[in-house]
Write an enzyme that holds these catalytic residues in place. Structure first.
Site, PDB file in Angstrom:
ATOM      1  N   GLN A 193     -10.784   3.380  -0.124  1.00 26.22           N
ATOM      2  CA  GLN A 193     -10.434   4.697   0.417  1.00 26.22           C
ATOM      3  C   GLN A 193     -11.244   5.784  -0.268  1.00 26.22           C
ATOM      4  O   GLN A 193     -11.842   6.643   0.399  1.00 26.22           O
ATOM      5  CB  GLN A 193      -8.939   4.972   0.211  1.00 26.22           C
ATOM      6  N   CYS A 238       3.702   9.960   4.633  1.00 30.01           N
ATOM      7  CA  CYS A 238       3.252   8.980   3.647  1.00 30.01           C
ATOM      8  C   CYS A 238       4.495   8.184   3.302  1.00 30.01           C
ATOM      9  O   CYS A 238       5.559   8.772   3.040  1.00 30.01           O
ATOM     10  CB  CYS A 238       2.669   9.664   2.414  1.00 30.01           C
ATOM     11  N   THR A 239       4.394   6.875   3.296  1.00 33.90           N
ATOM     12  CA  THR A 239       5.594   6.056   3.178  1.00 33.90           C
ATOM     13  C   THR A 239       6.282   6.176   1.831  1.00 33.90           C
ATOM     14  O   THR A 239       7.432   5.767   1.687  1.00 33.90           O
ATOM     15  CB  THR A 239       5.274   4.573   3.469  1.00 33.90           C
ATOM     16  N   GLU A 240       5.595   6.757   0.821  1.00 35.83           N
ATOM     17  CA  GLU A 240       6.232   6.948  -0.482  1.00 35.83           C
ATOM     18  C   GLU A 240       7.029   8.244  -0.582  1.00 35.83           C
ATOM     19  O   GLU A 240       7.845   8.391  -1.500  1.00 35.83           O
ATOM     20  CB  GLU A 240       5.182   6.941  -1.612  1.00 35.83           C
ATOM     21  N   MET A 269       0.821  -1.217   0.000  1.00 40.82           N
ATOM     22  CA  MET A 269       0.000   0.000   0.000  1.00 40.82           C
ATOM     23  C   MET A 269       0.860   1.274   0.000  1.00 40.82           C
ATOM     24  O   MET A 269       0.841   2.032   0.951  1.00 40.82           O
ATOM     25  CB  MET A 269      -0.933  -0.014   1.215  1.00 40.82           C
ATOM     26  N   THR A 294       2.037   1.563   5.974  1.00 41.34           N
ATOM     27  CA  THR A 294       1.432   2.724   5.344  1.00 41.34           C
ATOM     28  C   THR A 294       0.916   3.629   6.448  1.00 41.34           C
ATOM     29  O   THR A 294       0.440   3.135   7.478  1.00 41.34           O
ATOM     30  CB  THR A 294       0.275   2.332   4.414  1.00 41.34           C
ATOM     31  N   ASN A 295       0.994   4.930   6.247  1.00 47.84           N
ATOM     32  CA  ASN A 295       0.449   5.865   7.231  1.00 47.84           C
ATOM     33  C   ASN A 295      -1.074   5.920   7.160  1.00 47.84           C
ATOM     34  O   ASN A 295      -1.764   5.811   8.176  1.00 47.84           O
ATOM     35  CB  ASN A 295       1.011   7.274   7.003  1.00 47.84           C
ATOM     36  N   THR A 296      -1.600   6.088   5.945  1.00 47.11           N
ATOM     37  CA  THR A 296      -3.031   6.314   5.772  1.00 47.11           C
ATOM     38  C   THR A 296      -3.883   5.207   6.377  1.00 47.11           C
ATOM     39  O   THR A 296      -4.889   5.478   7.052  1.00 47.11           O
ATOM     40  CB  THR A 296      -3.381   6.470   4.281  1.00 47.11           C
TER      41      THR A 296
END
Length: 234
Positions: free
Chosen positions: A52, A197-199, A10, A83-85
Site C-alpha cells: 500500500q 475503515c473496519t478498525e 487487514m 477491509t475497506n481499503t
C-alpha cells in the site's frame, strides 16, 4: 446455509470483529446452537501494508486474488474482503474467482439508501478518503454525495488507524479527534458518517455521538449473513 469466505488479517484486529458479527448474525436469525459456516484466510498484513505504502496496488491485488482462490477452494460460496481499503483491488480479486464477491461499499450504500441518506461523510484511511474507488462507487451507483475531512484531518485519521487501531491501541485522545471530525462533517452538511475503515468501530460507536454512524464492518457482515441464509429463510 452457505459458507462465507473471508479474506482477513487487514488488520486481524478488525477481522475478529467480522468473525463475531457473522456468528452473532446467524445465531440471531436461526437461534439455538447455530453459528456461521466460515472459510477464513488471514494474510500477513505487514506484506500488504508495505505494498500500500509503495503504491504497488497491482501486486497487492495479485496477493489477494491468490488468497481468494484458496478461500474458494476451501468451499466458500461467497467472499468478503474484510477491509475497506483493499476494495481498491476488488475487481482484480473478483476476476480471479467464480463465487460472488460482496462489496463493502454496496452493503453500506444499500443501508444508507434504505434510510434515505443522500449526503454522507466518509472516514477511513487516506487511500479510502482520497482515491476514487470507494467514493465514486457510492456516487455513481447509488447517487450518494460523499464528503471527506479536510487534508490535515485526513492525515490525523490515517495516522491513528495505522499507528494505533491496527496495533490494538485504543487511545481516548484519538477518540476525541474522531468525534471532532465527525461533528465537523455534520456541520458541513453530512446527514450521517460512514466508518469506512473496519478498525474505526473499535474506537468510536453510536453511543458517542448524535450523528448517525454507519459501521461498515457490521453492515458487510449483515449482508453476508443474509446471503448465506437466503435459501433457508425462503
Amino acid at each position: 446455509m452457505k459458507t462465507i469466505g473471508v479474506l482477513g488479517g487487514m488488520s486481524w484486529e478488525s477481522t475478529q470483529s467480522y468473525y463475531r458479527a457473522l456468528n452473532e448474525g446467524v445465531k440471531r436469525e436461526l437461534g439455538g446452537f447455530h453459528s456461521a459456516k466460515v472459510a477464513l484466510y488471514s494474510v500477513d498484513f505487514a506484506e500488504i501494508e508495505a505494498l500500500q505504502q509503495q503504491g504497488r496496488w497491482d501486486v497487492a491485488g495479485e496477493r489477494l486474488a491468490e488468497a481468494a482462490q484458496r478461500v474458494q477452494a476451501a468451499g466458500a460460496d461467497l467472499l468478503l474482503i474484510a477491509t475497506n481499503t483493499m476494495h481498491k483491488v476488488a475487481p482484480q480479486v473478483e476476476a480471479a474467482i467464480e463465487i460472488p464477491l460482496l462489496h463493502i461499499a454496496d452493503a453500506t450504500a444499500e443501508r444508507l439508501r434504505q434510510d434515505g441518506i443522500r449526503r454522507v461523510g466518509l472516514l477511513g484511511t487516506r487511500f479510502t478518503m482520497e482515491q476514487a474507488f470507494y467514493k465514486d462507487r457510492l456516487t455513481e451507483r447509488f447517487g450518494i454525495e460523499v464528503l471527506v475531512p479536510e487534508a490535515e484531518q485526513r492525515e490525523r485519521l490515517h495516522r491513528v488507524i495505522f499507528d494505533e487501531l491496527c496495533q490494538g491501541c485504543i487511545e481516548p485522545a484519538s477518540k476525541a479527534v474522531f468525534l471532532e471530525i465527525i461533528a465537523d462533517l455534520h456541520a458541513r452538511g453530512a446527514e450521517a458518517v460512514i466508518l469506512g475503515c473496519t478498525e474505526i468501530a473499535l474506537l468510536v460507536g453510536q453511543a458517542d455521538t448524535l450523528v448517525p454512524l454507519y459501521d461498515t464492518t457490521a453492515l458487510h457482515a449483515d449482508a453476508a449473513v443474509v446471503a448465506a441464509l437466503a435459501e433457508e429463510k425462503a
